[in-house]
Enzyme design. Structure first.
Site, PDB file in Angstrom:
ATOM      1  N   ARG A  12       0.824  -1.203   0.000  1.00 24.41           N
ATOM      2  CA  ARG A  12       0.000   0.000   0.000  1.00 24.41           C
ATOM      3  C   ARG A  12       0.865   1.263   0.000  1.00 24.41           C
ATOM      4  NH1 ARG A  12      -4.583   0.555   4.532  1.00 24.41           N
ATOM      5  NH2 ARG A  12      -2.772   1.005   5.826  1.00 24.41           N
ATOM      6  N   GLU A  46     -16.394   5.971   4.009  1.00 23.23           N
ATOM      7  CA  GLU A  46     -15.625   5.446   5.122  1.00 23.23           C
ATOM      8  C   GLU A  46     -15.686   6.377   6.324  1.00 23.23           C
ATOM      9  OE1 GLU A  46     -11.133   5.843   5.153  1.00 23.23           O
ATOM     10  OE2 GLU A  46     -11.477   5.783   2.994  1.00 23.23           O
ATOM     11  N   LYS A  55      -2.607   6.572   1.222  1.00 21.43           N
ATOM     12  CA  LYS A  55      -2.512   6.974   2.633  1.00 21.43           C
ATOM     13  C   LYS A  55      -1.566   8.166   2.733  1.00 21.43           C
ATOM     14  CE  LYS A  55      -2.447   4.814   7.219  1.00 21.43           C
ATOM     15  NZ  LYS A  55      -3.868   5.108   7.505  1.00 21.43           N
TER      16      LYS A  55
END
Length: 346
Positions: A85, A223, A187
């Site tokens: 990620r 989310e 992220k």
């Protein structure tokens, strides 16, 4: 030499906060390659005032944990997925990728060096690991940095949301977290900076956090401010939102697997509409920091929807929590490749 004797902290009341530990890992990217890699006791970073991380947000981070097992050993949970990620985040922001082997080796070095601060088994606390990469160096124009720092620090933590596995209430945000073609799937710091104001407004009204809706129609759940969302339908299906602006949570995908293979449930990444919340009998926030945090109630405009209960954890949510944490702490068998043991004596 690192201290290996367990320090004495109030492990069961840590909260989710920073503690300055003795060691952290640091590496520098210069002239097209990673160099100067290793542990340091310096918790401060001195960089040029023109560094792109300051002005243009060129930086990414990860979050994962080290878990003390009953036999005293230490587990890392799917660190290769965090490495992957971060590599995807680096691609999005035109930063050099941190190789998986280097990423995992850095984690192991930091855990081993700070092993005295790994919370004991049975306290519910863990050693949180924060890898990050930032663009540094003399710069003023909007362009990628020429040099970078990759670092990993650690801090012992307790529950992210107060109460742990206790239902709390959430508020539908009036703000957008990220756009579908933006950086929501990465992220990066900007996603979290934009969540500070709506999160604070939610806290002022007595809610644990916001739940963000899709940025186009504001009809579908995307989310939670600091975690992914999941629900359990009336017909026993595990569902979680599908969107190009959702961070691909390692915890969420682990739960999708466990729900299907360990609990025999049907699973789906799908649209979850706020005008169809009655289809959900349980709901929760999930992520490395949050683990699984049951959502008792959800305020959407003037409507307040209660899922299972505002005070009791739903049966499926509890089973999923027990399965996930059982694997992480070494009490249950893990799917192949999910657990990496840290050699504390090497």
């Amino acid at each position: 030499m690192p201290n290996t004797e367990q320090v004495n902290l109030d492990w069961e009341n840590l909260g989710f906060s920073y503690h300055k530990l003795p060691y952290r890992y640091r590496a520098y990217f210069k002239d097209g390659q990673w160099c100067q890699q290793g542990l340091t006791e310096d918790a401060n970073i001195t960089i040029n005032e023109g560094s792109p991380i300051f002005h243009y947000g060129q930086g990414a981070f990860e979050g994962l944990k080290a878990y003390r097992c009953k036999d005293g050993s230490v587990n890392l949970f799917r660190p290769d997925q965090n490495a992957k990620r971060m590599q995807n985040s680096c691609k999005r922001l035109l930063m050099p990728e941190v190789p998986t082997e280097m990423f995992i080796s850095a984690l192991q070095e930091v855990v081993k060096a700070n092993q005295a601060y790994i919370p004991p088994y049975g306290t519910g606390a863990t050693l949180y690991l924060r890898p990050f990469i930032i663009g540094i160096g003399e710069n003023v124009g909007v362009k990628p940095a020429k040099e970078y720092i990759f670092s990993v620090f650690a801090t012992p933590v307790g529950n992210y949301f107060k109460g742990g596995l206790t239902p709390t209430n959430f508020l539908a945000a009036d703000y957008d977290r990220a756009a579908h073609k933006g950086t929501g799937q990465s992220k990066v710091g900007g996603n979290y900076a934009s969540s500070l104001l709506p999160g604070n407004l939610a806290h002022e009204r007595g809610f644990s956090d916001c739940i963000y809706l899709d940025p186009i129609e504001h009809r579908k759940i995307e989310e939670v401010g600091s975690a992914n969302f999941f629900g359990i339908t009336r017909d026993g299906k595990f569902v979680t939102p599908k969107s190009p602006s959702i961070l691909p949570s390692v915890t969420k995908y682990s739960l999708l697997y466990l729900a299907k293979h360990n609990l025999g449930m049907e699973t789906a990444e799908t649209d979850i509409y706020i005008d169809q919340l009655d289809n959900l009998v349980e709901a929760g926030a999930c992520g490395t920091a949050a683990v699984i945090s049951p959502i008792g109630g959800f305020q959407v405009g003037d409507d307040f929807h209660v899922f299972y209960s505002e005070t009791e954890v739903g049966p499926v949510t509890r089973k999923l929590y027990d399965e996930l944490t059982g694997i992480q702490f070494g009490d249950k068998p893990a799917p192949k490749g999910w657990i990496l043991k840290v050699d504390l004596d090497d």
